[in-house]
Each structure stands twice: as C-alpha cells, then as structure tokens.
Design an enzyme around this catalytic site. Structure first.
Site, short mmCIF file in Angstrom:
data_model
loop_
_atom_site.label_atom_id
_atom_site.label_comp_id
_atom_site.label_asym_id
_atom_site.label_seq_id
_atom_site.Cartn_x
_atom_site.Cartn_y
_atom_site.Cartn_z
N THR A 13 0.83 -1.20 0.00
CA THR A 13 0.00 0.00 0.00
C THR A 13 0.86 1.26 0.00
O THR A 13 2.07 1.19 0.15
CB THR A 13 -0.93 0.02 1.24
OG1 THR A 13 -1.98 0.92 1.00
CG2 THR A 13 -0.20 0.38 2.50
N LYS A 45 -8.35 2.55 3.19
CA LYS A 45 -7.29 2.45 4.19
C LYS A 45 -7.10 3.74 4.97
O LYS A 45 -6.22 3.82 5.82
CB LYS A 45 -5.97 2.08 3.50
CG LYS A 45 -6.05 0.77 2.73
CD LYS A 45 -4.81 0.56 1.92
CE LYS A 45 -5.02 -0.51 0.87
NZ LYS A 45 -3.89 -0.57 -0.04
N GLY A 57 -4.46 6.49 8.56
CA GLY A 57 -4.28 5.58 7.44
C GLY A 57 -3.36 4.47 7.87
O GLY A 57 -2.52 4.64 8.75
N SER A 136 4.66 0.33 0.81
CA SER A 136 5.62 0.02 -0.26
C SER A 136 5.87 1.21 -1.18
O SER A 136 6.98 1.41 -1.66
CB SER A 136 5.13 -1.16 -1.09
OG SER A 136 3.88 -0.85 -1.68
N CYS A 171 5.11 2.24 -8.23
CA CYS A 171 5.00 1.13 -7.28
C CYS A 171 3.90 0.17 -7.73
O CYS A 171 2.73 0.57 -7.83
CB CYS A 171 4.69 1.66 -5.88
SG CYS A 171 4.46 0.35 -4.66
#
Length: 185
Positions: A13, A45, A57, A136, A171
């Site tokens: 995420t 999230k 978050g 990430s 990403c």
C-alpha cells in the site's frame, strides 16, 4: 526472527500525510495485494477516528489495522484531544501486550496539531517537514510530496493527490483508487 514473523504486508500500500497551510491531509490507495495477486482495488485504508477530529491511514494486515484503529479510538476517548498521549499509550500497549505485539501494521494519524507515525516496535514518530508516508510506495510518495511542498504553492490536498499519482506510477503495489481525508484548522 522466524520466517513466520516476517511481515510481507508492508509491501502492499501507500499512505501519505501532508500538513501545509491550514490543512492536514491523509491519503491512501485502494489496492489489496496478496503475494503477486491484486485481490481488491477499492479498499478504504484512510478513515476518520474518534469524533472525527483525527484521521488515520494504515499499511499492513487489514484486520490488524482495524484492531489498532479500535484501540486508538478507545485511547482517544480516555485522552480526549490528546492525540500524542493517546498514541503513546497505544504504542506502549502494542509493544508490551502479547496479542497486540503480533499485529502487523503501521499507522499514520493526524489531527489539527500533529501528524504521527505509529509502529509495533513502540515508535511514535513526528515528521520533520510536515510530510510523511508509509507502505511500499511510501518512499515515492514522500519524495514527491516533499518536493511539491517545497517548490510549489499547491495546498496540502493537491500535494497529497499528486504524490499518490507519482507513487501509483512507479510502485506495483499502489493503485489510483485514492481515499483522502482532510482536516482544516
């Protein structure tokens, strides 16, 4: 550390928080990944906590993060309008409680006064520049947000949106389904 305690969920995420002017924004993507498979595109999230004056978050295991959100909300009831105190108390519990210690998540929480990163190792961190990120894609979003905050007149919300867009472009664990919450003060 045994293989079963390694935390692959950190790679799934991107959450970014930006504090600029009279706003603080927390934004997160919606992708849920299990291994190399995208399981969901529209997860939420980022959410408001307590009476709505705190936003948070998470990155990591969803059930674990919701457990932590519930615990933080309880601490916010115990210590109203004291995000730092509630976060420190949660971090103490998280580090020392046998059940909580196994939870695999990180959180960014913010209110009108402060932005914090909470970890299972007992850390309660405040960012130096009003910008922080986890997950990430966190380093990509953090770099983009820092550059945009320093070099532009964009407000916190636009910086967060653009930082998330950049993270999504580089990403593979981050998508363009962004949830964003704002507190103005």
């Amino acid at each position: 550390m045994s293989e079963s305690n390694n935390f692959p969920g950190w790679h799934g995420t991107t959450i970014v928080a930006v504090r600029k002017g009279n706003k603080v924004v927390v934004a997160g993507d919606g992708q849920v990944t299990m291994g190399q498979t995208v399981m969901k595109h529209g997860a939420r999230k980022v959410r408001r906590l307590g009476d709505g004056n705190v936003i948070g978050g998470f990155a990591g295991a969803t059930a674990d993060a919701f457990t932590l959100f519930e615990r933080l909300e309880a601490k916010l009831i115990q210590y109203p309008n004291q995000l730092m105190r509630a976060s420190v108390e949660l971090a103490k519990d998280w580090r020392t409680d046998r059940y909580l210690r196994r939870l695999e998540a990180m959180m960014i929480v913010a209110d009108a006064k402060e932005t914090l990163v909470l970890t299972g190792t007992g850390d309660v961190l405040t960012p130096d520049y009003g910008v922080t990120a986890i997950g990430s894609g966190g380093n990509y979003a953090l770099s983009a947000a820092l550059a945009l905050a320093d070099a532009t007149e964009l407000d916190a919300e636009e910086i967060a949106r653009r930082a998330m867009k950049i993270a999504e472009q580089v990403c593979v664990y981050t998508n363009s389904n962004v949830t964003l919450e704002t507190i103005e003060f």
